[in-house]
Design a protein around this motif. Structure first.
Motif, short mmCIF file in Angstrom:
data_model
loop_
_atom_site.label_atom_id
_atom_site.label_comp_id
_atom_site.label_asym_id
_atom_site.label_seq_id
_atom_site.Cartn_x
_atom_site.Cartn_y
_atom_site.Cartn_z
N ARG A 64 2.22 1.81 -3.51
CA ARG A 64 1.26 2.39 -4.44
C ARG A 64 1.04 3.88 -4.16
O ARG A 64 0.90 4.69 -5.08
CB ARG A 64 -0.06 1.63 -4.33
CG ARG A 64 -0.01 0.23 -4.95
CD ARG A 64 -1.41 -0.34 -5.11
NE ARG A 64 -2.09 -0.51 -3.83
CZ ARG A 64 -2.02 -1.63 -3.09
NH1 ARG A 64 -1.29 -2.66 -3.52
NH2 ARG A 64 -2.66 -1.72 -1.94
N ARG A 65 1.01 4.23 -2.87
CA ARG A 65 0.83 5.63 -2.52
C ARG A 65 2.02 6.48 -2.99
O ARG A 65 1.86 7.59 -3.50
CB ARG A 65 0.66 5.77 -1.00
CG ARG A 65 0.45 7.21 -0.53
CD ARG A 65 -0.69 7.88 -1.23
NE ARG A 65 -0.85 9.26 -0.82
CZ ARG A 65 -1.54 10.15 -1.50
NH1 ARG A 65 -2.15 9.81 -2.64
NH2 ARG A 65 -1.65 11.41 -1.07
N SER A 87 -1.29 5.23 -12.85
CA SER A 87 -1.91 6.49 -12.45
C SER A 87 -2.62 7.18 -13.60
O SER A 87 -3.41 8.08 -13.39
CB SER A 87 -0.87 7.45 -11.86
OG SER A 87 0.07 7.78 -12.87
N GLU A 135 1.70 7.07 -6.68
CA GLU A 135 0.74 8.11 -7.00
C GLU A 135 1.31 9.50 -6.71
O GLU A 135 1.12 10.44 -7.51
CB GLU A 135 -0.53 7.89 -6.19
CG GLU A 135 -1.30 6.64 -6.59
CD GLU A 135 -2.47 6.37 -5.67
OE1 GLU A 135 -3.21 5.40 -5.91
OE2 GLU A 135 -2.65 7.16 -4.72
N MET A 136 2.02 9.63 -5.59
CA MET A 136 2.64 10.92 -5.29
C MET A 136 3.70 11.28 -6.31
O MET A 136 3.83 12.45 -6.73
CB MET A 136 3.25 10.90 -3.88
CG MET A 136 2.21 10.76 -2.77
SD MET A 136 2.97 10.61 -1.14
CE MET A 136 3.83 12.17 -1.04
N ARG A 157 0.81 -1.21 0.00
CA ARG A 157 0.00 0.00 0.00
C ARG A 157 0.85 1.27 0.00
O ARG A 157 0.56 2.23 -0.68
CB ARG A 157 -0.94 -0.02 1.22
CG ARG A 157 -2.12 -0.99 1.07
CD ARG A 157 -3.17 -0.72 2.14
NE ARG A 157 -2.65 -0.95 3.48
CZ ARG A 157 -2.72 -2.13 4.10
NH1 ARG A 157 -3.29 -3.17 3.49
NH2 ARG A 157 -2.25 -2.27 5.32
N LEU A 158 1.92 1.26 0.81
CA LEU A 158 2.83 2.40 0.81
C LEU A 158 3.48 2.62 -0.55
O LEU A 158 3.66 3.75 -1.01
CB LEU A 158 3.90 2.21 1.90
CG LEU A 158 3.42 2.32 3.35
CD1 LEU A 158 4.57 2.00 4.30
CD2 LEU A 158 2.87 3.69 3.63
#
Length: 383
Positions: free
Chosen positions: A21-22, A56, A25-26, A18-19
């Motif tokens: 993927r985040r 994204s 995105e950032m 999850r980190l």
């Protein structure tokens, strides 16, 4: 009821996914902001089969692909339906990221890669000078006009009321004109003071021109023909300076200042002759620079004054007026013939149409055979 034990290693791997993927995105958002700030021209789009894909949905500028994209062009993290990296068809919400080079050509080498410059070009500095301020230029020319009007009024009032002696009046006017020209030459060396220099120079030459007219018409210090030659030299000097400085504004200022105030001092055929001297002095500058405005302004004085004086020739009985208005016709047509090869047709056509007007007015005022002969000369000249 049994409690399922969660493996801490699996939980840690899920949290790390999850980190990741985040972070992806950032990173895509940061790249999009960089793209908006400094756009990079993209090359031709590659084939659909070889284009990399971004989860994204944002294109990565500069050919940079996010870290979760493998060599086959698909994301390995969070692939739904068990799609492995580089296998199967990407989901519909996955979009291609075209590199700036073609897919077949491959990435550019270090030699072919252009040198990176600053992200923004240096701002163009605009130099604000006095010439760009219309208010200062307008004030300079208004001041010159007021000075010239004061000189004319001083000459006329001094002659009518007996102020000073005639030599003192003429000498004072000549010294003022020369001083204004000298000050204009000194100011013209500074770029910020050139509007004022143009106004001073135009005022100085117009002052000298009107002083010559006053010395001839009011005080009779100069005979008519020598006075016309001196006036022609003064006008030629002023228009020559305008030609050297490449300023049509200065040339128009000299002609307008001298012709506009001359009727206050001179009347009759001498007024037309003095205006005709201005047109003759302007002819070489018009042909050299192609200044149509100067041509029209220089010929407007002889045409207007010649028409007014020619209309009263029957009352005055002055035969010199006929010769002067014929000279206006000759100068007007003689200016139009060479000017037609280098100037627009509209001002040349206006000049050809206006040149015969003084002759026609004179012929109509004379009447009879004399008037018919004058009009016949004008018709032959136009034909």
């Amino acid at each position: 009821m049994s409690t399922e034990t969660v493996d801490p290693h699996v939980a840690l791997a899920a949290e790390l996914a999850r980190l990741g993927r985040r972070l992806d995105e950032m990173g895509a958002e940061l790249l999009q902001l960089h793209k908006d700030a400094a756009p990079v021209a993209a090359g031709p789009a590659p084939d659909a089969g070889t284009a990399p894909w971004s989860r994204s949905g944002d294109a990565c500028p500069g050919g940079q692909v996010a870290s979760n994209v493998d060599s086959a062009g698909y994301s390995a993290q969070g692939a739904p339906g068990g799609i492995a990296a580089g296998q199967g068809t990407p989901p519909p919400y996955w979009t291609p990221v075209p590199p700036p080079w073609g897919a077949a050509a491959g990435p550019p080498s270090a030699v072919d890669r252009p040198a990176e410059g600053p992200p923004y070009p240096p701002p163009a500095t605009r130099r604000v000078t006095w010439t760009s301020i219309s208010g200062a230029r307008l004030l300079a020319w208004i001041g010159g006009g007021v000075t010239l009007l004061g000189v004319v009024l001083l000459l006329v009032l001094a002659a009518s009321r007996g102020w000073f002696s005639p030599p003192a009046r003429v000498t004072a006017g000549a010294l003022l004109g020369v001083s204004l020209i000298g000050l204009a030459l000194w100011l013209h060396r500074r770029e910020t003071a050139r509007p004022g220099a143009l106004a001073l120079a135009a005022t100085g030459f117009a002052t000298l021109y009107l002083v010559v007219a006053a010395a001839t018409a009011l005080y009779r210090y100069l005979p008519d023909v020598p006075a016309l030659l001196v006036a022609l030299l003064v006008a030629a000097a002023g228009l020559g300076l305008a030609d050297r400085w490449r300023s049509q504004l200065l040339s128009v200022g000299v002609v307008v200042g001298a012709a506009l105030l001359a009727p206050v001092i001179v009347t009759g055929w001498l007024l037309v002759a003095l205006a005709l001297a201005l047109a003759l002095a302007a002819l070489p500058v018009v042909l050299r620079r192609g200044w149509s405005v100067l041509m029209l302004v220089a010929v407007a004085g002889p045409v207007i004054f010649g028409s007014a004086v020619g209309a009263m020739v029957a009352v005055d009985g002055d035969t010199a007026t006929v010769a002067v208005v014929l000279g206006v016709l000759a100068v007007g047509l003689g200016t139009a013939m060479p000017a037609a090869r280098m100037l627009p047709r509209e001002p040349v056509a206006g000049l050809v149409a206006a040149a015969p007007v003084p002759v026609l007015a004179t012929g109509a005022a004379l009447g009879g055979w004399d008037g018919a002969a004058v009009m016949a000369v004008a018709a032959l000249a136009i034909a």
